[in-house]
Design a protein around this motif. Structure first.
Motif, short mmCIF file in Angstrom:
data_model
loop_
_atom_site.label_atom_id
_atom_site.label_comp_id
_atom_site.label_asym_id
_atom_site.label_seq_id
_atom_site.Cartn_x
_atom_site.Cartn_y
_atom_site.Cartn_z
N LEU A 103 5.29 10.39 10.55
CA LEU A 103 4.03 10.17 9.85
C LEU A 103 2.80 10.44 10.71
CD1 LEU A 103 4.90 6.89 7.90
CD2 LEU A 103 5.05 9.25 7.10
N THR B 258 0.83 -1.19 0.00
CA THR B 258 0.00 0.00 0.00
C THR B 258 0.87 1.25 0.00
OG1 THR B 258 -0.07 0.14 2.42
CG2 THR B 258 -1.74 -1.24 1.34
N HIS B 259 0.22 2.40 -0.23
CA HIS B 259 0.95 3.67 -0.22
C HIS B 259 1.60 3.89 1.15
CE1 HIS B 259 1.97 7.82 -1.12
NE2 HIS B 259 1.36 8.20 -0.01
N ARG B 260 0.89 3.58 2.23
CA ARG B 260 1.45 3.75 3.57
C ARG B 260 2.64 2.83 3.78
NH1 ARG B 260 1.51 7.70 6.84
NH2 ARG B 260 -0.71 7.84 7.24
N GLU B 261 2.55 1.61 3.30
CA GLU B 261 3.67 0.67 3.46
C GLU B 261 4.91 1.13 2.69
OE1 GLU B 261 0.97 -3.35 4.24
OE2 GLU B 261 1.60 -2.81 2.22
N HIS C 166 2.96 -2.42 10.57
CA HIS C 166 3.27 -2.27 9.14
C HIS C 166 4.59 -2.98 8.80
CE1 HIS C 166 0.06 0.22 7.65
NE2 HIS C 166 0.22 1.12 8.62
N GLU D 152 5.61 4.28 2.13
CA GLU D 152 6.12 5.39 2.93
C GLU D 152 7.02 4.88 4.06
OE1 GLU D 152 3.18 9.21 3.07
OE2 GLU D 152 2.47 7.42 4.12
N ILE D 153 6.54 3.87 4.77
CA ILE D 153 7.30 3.33 5.89
C ILE D 153 8.56 2.64 5.40
CG2 ILE D 153 7.24 1.55 7.70
CD1 ILE D 153 4.31 2.35 8.16
N LEU E 69 1.90 8.77 13.47
CA LEU E 69 1.32 7.50 13.89
C LEU E 69 1.82 7.13 15.28
CD1 LEU E 69 1.95 5.50 10.57
CD2 LEU E 69 -0.17 6.65 11.24
#
Length: 262
Positions: free
Chosen positions: A216, A193-196, A226, A198-199, A218
């Motif tokens: 981020l 995913t986009h968040r993954e 993640h 990013e991380i 979080l």
């Protein structure tokens, strides 16, 4: 460009007069572009030939202008990186058509596709990175895309996979992203995913879960979740192997190589 595209929608008819209008307009646009900046093209999707292609195609891609006119898309396809060409002609085209099917025919001219790929510049004897951005200007009686208008430019940021997005632009409204894609050679990375991503990018910079959470907005436990998903999805043993593989495939880049946190 936006005003021109709107005029194209209003005036478009599938006849030679309309094509001549498109060609003349883009010849005028190219006169004010810097040398090697970009080139425009109008492609007939049924014949796979160009109704028009800017002469800067040779400066940017190394492919002779006359060859493009004579051989159409075939002149360009043979220079695209083999793995990128396979993805573009298979998965990417299928995805674009699937997205267009979900959009009313009268709105398909508002759908803009952008994607990057690797291209062999024969005079320079090296691979370069190109970006295409195009939209449809006509459909056939069955509602299928028939004629596209686009432009191509050279981009400086290297990548090792085909990636881009499909957007819907309704007049002055904000663009709506219909589909984002990253066709990595390893299918496992396509599920991220986009968040993954990013991380993963921050992990490649050597940041801890606590610092990533702060970056981020979080909580640390969410970042740890993640991280576990990233390892499970990609089948990697640890973060060091994950980052190494991601950098190798061009999923992420690192300015200064370093040992990421395990």
């Amino acid at each position: 460009m936006e005003n021109y595209r709107e005029a194209t929608y209003n005036e478009w008819e599938r006849d030679q007069k309309a094509i001549d209008f498109l060609v003349q307009s883009h010849r005028q646009l190219e006169q004010v572009l810097p040398k090697g900046g970009m080139f425009f093209y109008i492609k007939n999707l049924q014949s796979q030939h160009f109704e028009y292609i800017g002469k800067q195609v040779t400066e940017i891609t190394g492919v002779p202008y006359e060859r493009c006119l004579e051989h159409g898309m075939a002149a360009a396809l043979e220079k695209i990186h083999p793995s990128d060409r396979s993805i573009i002609m298979g998965e990417l085209l299928e995805d674009i058509l699937d997205v267009l099917k979900s959009v009313p025919v009268e709105e398909q001219k508002e759908v803009i596709t952008t994607f990057n790929y690797r291209f062999f510049h024969e005079p320079l004897n090296t691979w370069i990175h190109l970006q295409d951005r195009f939209f449809m200007v006509a459909s056939d009686p069955m509602g299928r895309p028939a004629l596209m208008l686009g432009y191509c430019m050279r981009v400086d940021t290297p990548f090792q996979h085909v990636h881009g997005c499909i957007r819907h632009q309704r007049g002055t409204e904000p663009e709506q992203i219909l589909h984002e894609f990253s066709y990595y050679a390893d299918p496992a990375f396509r599920t991220l995913t986009h968040r993954e991503i990013e991380i993963l990018t921050l992990l490649a910079k050597g940041l801890s879960s606590k610092l990533i959470a702060s970056e981020l907005g979080l909580v640390t436990s969410t970042v740890d979740t993640h991280r576990r998903k990233l390892l499970r999805k990609t089948g990697m043993e640890n973060v060091a192997h994950l980052v190494s593989k991601a950098v190798q495939m061009g999923v992420v880049t690192v300015e200064e190589p370093g040992e990421p946190e395990s």
